[in-house]
Motif scaffolding. Structure first.
Motif, mmCIF file in Angstrom:
data_model
loop_
_atom_site.group_PDB
_atom_site.id
_atom_site.type_symbol
_atom_site.label_atom_id
_atom_site.label_comp_id
_atom_site.label_asym_id
_atom_site.label_seq_id
_atom_site.Cartn_x
_atom_site.Cartn_y
_atom_site.Cartn_z
ATOM 1 N N GLY A 1 -12.305 -3.253 -16.803
ATOM 2 C CA GLY A 1 -13.263 -2.552 -17.639
ATOM 3 C C GLY A 1 -14.022 -1.493 -16.857
ATOM 4 N N VAL A 2 -14.273 -0.385 -17.499
ATOM 5 C CA VAL A 2 -15.014 0.719 -16.895
ATOM 6 C C VAL A 2 -16.234 0.990 -17.771
ATOM 7 N N CYS A 3 -17.395 1.120 -17.137
ATOM 8 C CA CYS A 3 -18.613 1.474 -17.874
ATOM 9 C C CYS A 3 -18.825 2.974 -17.793
ATOM 10 N N VAL A 4 -19.063 3.582 -18.930
ATOM 11 C CA VAL A 4 -19.284 5.012 -19.013
ATOM 12 C C VAL A 4 -20.797 5.248 -19.077
ATOM 13 N N PRO A 5 -21.335 6.222 -18.319
ATOM 14 C CA PRO A 5 -22.777 6.473 -18.361
ATOM 15 C C PRO A 5 -23.259 6.776 -19.784
ATOM 16 N N GLY A 6 -24.355 6.128 -20.161
ATOM 17 C CA GLY A 6 -24.910 6.346 -21.491
ATOM 18 C C GLY A 6 -24.326 5.429 -22.553
ATOM 19 N N ASP A 7 -23.355 4.590 -22.174
ATOM 20 C CA ASP A 7 -22.711 3.676 -23.118
ATOM 21 C C ASP A 7 -22.647 2.305 -22.453
ATOM 22 N N GLY A 8 -23.170 1.285 -23.099
ATOM 23 C CA GLY A 8 -23.186 -0.052 -22.522
ATOM 24 C C GLY A 8 -21.892 -0.812 -22.709
ATOM 25 N N ALA A 9 -20.907 -0.201 -23.367
ATOM 26 C CA ALA A 9 -19.646 -0.888 -23.649
ATOM 27 C C ALA A 9 -18.710 -0.826 -22.450
ATOM 28 N N ALA A 10 -17.740 -1.727 -22.457
ATOM 29 C CA ALA A 10 -16.687 -1.722 -21.439
ATOM 30 C C ALA A 10 -15.456 -1.058 -22.038
#
Length: 151
Positions: free
Chosen positions: A58-67
């Motif tokens: 899983g990768v976290c994208v800045p501004g989004d708490g989703a994986a």
């Protein structure tokens, strides 16, 4: 007509699903995203086929708490080939064309009048399209080819 296709996509798993296993969350997100969607040059997706084949980290994208996970999975896809004959039943018939259903699956297929076999015509009395081919049966009048042999 139906094929199984392998697809790779980045699936977003929201934070509200973090209590579940990644595989279960991916299944649910795939089942929400893909069925009843047409993928260009692939076909109409019917449903997911079996478990996912591969799940990346899983990768976290800045501004989004989703994986966001790279996932490889299989789908059941409706992809008829050109000029494939499909068996269905007529739901509605009018001068504009006919509406056909393929079982309980597709019920809104419209075949316009200009795609009907030639020579076809709409019969107002029965409300149906009638195909009236000419097999040359009228040419046998007068004895046919026997007159040439008698000369």
């Amino acid at each position: 007509m139906f094929v199984i296709g392998t697809i790779a996509d980045t699936i977003r798993i929201p934070p509200t699903m973090f209590f579940q296993s990644t595989r279960t969350s991916a299944h649910q997100e795939i089942d929400k995203k893909y069925p009843n969607r047409v993928i260009m040059d692939v076909g109409l997706v019917i449903c997911r086929y079996g478990d996912v084949t591969q799940i990346g980290d899983g990768v976290c994208v800045p501004g989004d708490g989703a994986a966001h996970h790279e996932v490889v999975f299989r789908l059941v896809i409706f992809r008829p080939f050109v000029e494939e004959v499909c068996v269905g039943h007529i739901v509605e018939s009018s001068e504009e064309g006919i509406k056909v259903a393929l079982g309980d699956f597709f019920s809104d297929i419209f075949i316009p009048a200009y795609f009907m076999l030639r020579p076809s015509q709409y019969d107002d009395k029965s409300g149906l399209w009638v195909w009236t081919p000419d097999y040359g049966e009228g040419e046998e009048e007068g004895g046919g080819g026997e007159a040439e042999g008698e000369e």
